[in-house]
Structures are given as structure tokens and as C-alpha cells.
Write a protein that holds these residues in place. Structure first.
Motif, mmCIF file in Angstrom:
data_model
loop_
_atom_site.group_PDB
_atom_site.id
_atom_site.type_symbol
_atom_site.label_atom_id
_atom_site.label_comp_id
_atom_site.label_asym_id
_atom_site.label_seq_id
_atom_site.Cartn_x
_atom_site.Cartn_y
_atom_site.Cartn_z
ATOM 1 N N THR A 198 -1.608 6.926 4.180
ATOM 2 C CA THR A 198 -1.738 6.987 2.720
ATOM 3 C C THR A 198 -2.843 7.957 2.298
ATOM 4 N N ASP A 199 -3.825 8.198 3.169
ATOM 5 C CA ASP A 199 -4.841 9.219 2.882
ATOM 6 C C ASP A 199 -4.259 10.626 3.019
ATOM 7 N N ALA A 200 -3.403 10.835 4.017
ATOM 8 C CA ALA A 200 -2.875 12.170 4.301
ATOM 9 C C ALA A 200 -1.682 12.555 3.434
ATOM 10 N N ALA A 201 -0.879 11.592 3.024
ATOM 11 C CA ALA A 201 0.391 11.882 2.341
ATOM 12 C C ALA A 201 0.251 12.709 1.064
ATOM 13 N N ARG A 251 0.828 -1.205 0.000
ATOM 14 C CA ARG A 251 0.000 0.000 0.000
ATOM 15 C C ARG A 251 0.863 1.257 0.000
ATOM 16 N N PHE A 252 1.967 1.230 0.739
ATOM 17 C CA PHE A 252 2.891 2.360 0.701
ATOM 18 C C PHE A 252 3.505 2.515 -0.688
ATOM 19 N N ARG A 253 3.846 1.407 -1.336
ATOM 20 C CA ARG A 253 4.415 1.462 -2.687
ATOM 21 C C ARG A 253 3.433 2.136 -3.641
ATOM 22 N N GLN A 254 2.168 1.752 -3.570
ATOM 23 C CA GLN A 254 1.147 2.361 -4.432
ATOM 24 C C GLN A 254 1.004 3.850 -4.150
ATOM 25 N N ALA A 255 0.958 4.223 -2.878
ATOM 26 C CA ALA A 255 0.778 5.632 -2.513
ATOM 27 C C ALA A 255 1.984 6.473 -2.926
#
Length: 148
Positions: free
Chosen positions: A130-133, A20-24
Motif C-alpha cells: 500500500t506504500d508502493a502502489a 487496507r487494500f480497499r482504502q489504498a
């Protein structure tokens, strides 16, 4: 063996967080690819008998500052502690005052005593980060562009 199953659950949750971090991180890079670089990271280790795993990503801006988005799971005598934050390297003025890192979002450390509680907390924290980044990256980028 119960501990083997729980270890597998934790590794699966960390792998999901990393994906999920990779996608974001990649999505932020694609929106600003002429102004940023990005990389994903994971680190495993710890100290003082408290092993930990950290997963996240960095967005590097043209002013040589990095936005760091990360979550950490640490094994402590009380259970598994989950923490997460978004930081940015301090600018020249802040560094001159001895400040080297600014927290843009800091989620509280949560001590969990069961694997379901740990993985649910990690999942929630990754969602919040991932919502805030993207919005935080936009704000930083708006301040780093010349003429702003």
C-alpha cells in the motif's frame, strides 16, 4: 480450541488486509478517477491440497491494462506461506514477445510456522504494497496518457 482461535486470527488478519487494500485502491482511484477504474477482490481456493486466500485490488487504466496489488496466504505442509506482489499487464510490445505480466514489486514468499509470524508477515507485506502502489500507479498513468 487452539485451531479455532488461530483460524479466527487468520480470518481477522485477512479482513484487515482487505480493508487496507480497499482504502489504498480507492485513494488511488480518487486521485485519478478520470483515467482509471478500480475494484477490490478476494479469492479463496487453492489446488493440490494447498488451500489459499488472496486479497487485493486492481487499478484499470484506459489502455486496458490492470495494475494488480495482492497478497496471498497458502497452507502448505511446512506451514503458512505469505507472498505479495504488484503486477501490471504487459503492453503490446511485451505481449508480442510472449510476456503477459510484468512484476513491478515482488516480495519473497515467506514460510511461517506460527500464526503470529504469519499475521505479522501479512501485515508487513500489505504495508509495503500500500506504500508502493500509489507511486507505481502514477508512473504507469504517466506513460499511458496520450502525448507522453
Amino acid at each position: 480450541m487452539n485451531s479455532t482461535r488461530e483460524a479466527a486470527e487468520l480470518l481477522t488478519a485477512l479482513a484487515d488486509a482487505a480493508a487496507r487494500f480497499r482504502q489504498a485502491g480507492y485513494a488511488i482511484f480518487l486521485r485519478h478517477q478520470h483515467d482509471t477504474r478500480w475494484r477490490q477482490f478476494s479469492s479463496y481456493g487453492g489446488s493440490d491440497g494447498e488451500p489459499c486466500a488472496v486479497v487485493g485490488f486492481l487499478i484499470s487504466f484506459q489502455d486496458d491494462r490492470d495494475l494488480c496489488v495482492s497478497a496471498v496466504v497458502t497452507a502448505t505442509p511446512d506451514g503458512l506461506t505469505v507472498g505479495a506482489d504488484i503486477t501490471i499487464d504487459s503492453d503490446e510490445t511485451e505481449t508480442a514477445r510472449g510476456e503477459h505480466l510484468t512484476y513491478l514489486l515482488e516480495l519473497p514468499d515467506v514460510v511461517t510456522t506460527t500464526m503470529p509470524e504469519c499475521t505479522a508477515t501479512l501485515d508487513d507485506y500489505v504495508r509495503q504494497l500500500t506504500d508502493a502502489a500509489p507511486g507505481l500507479a502514477d508512473q504507469v498513468l504517466a506513460r499511458t496518457r496520450p502525448g507522453r
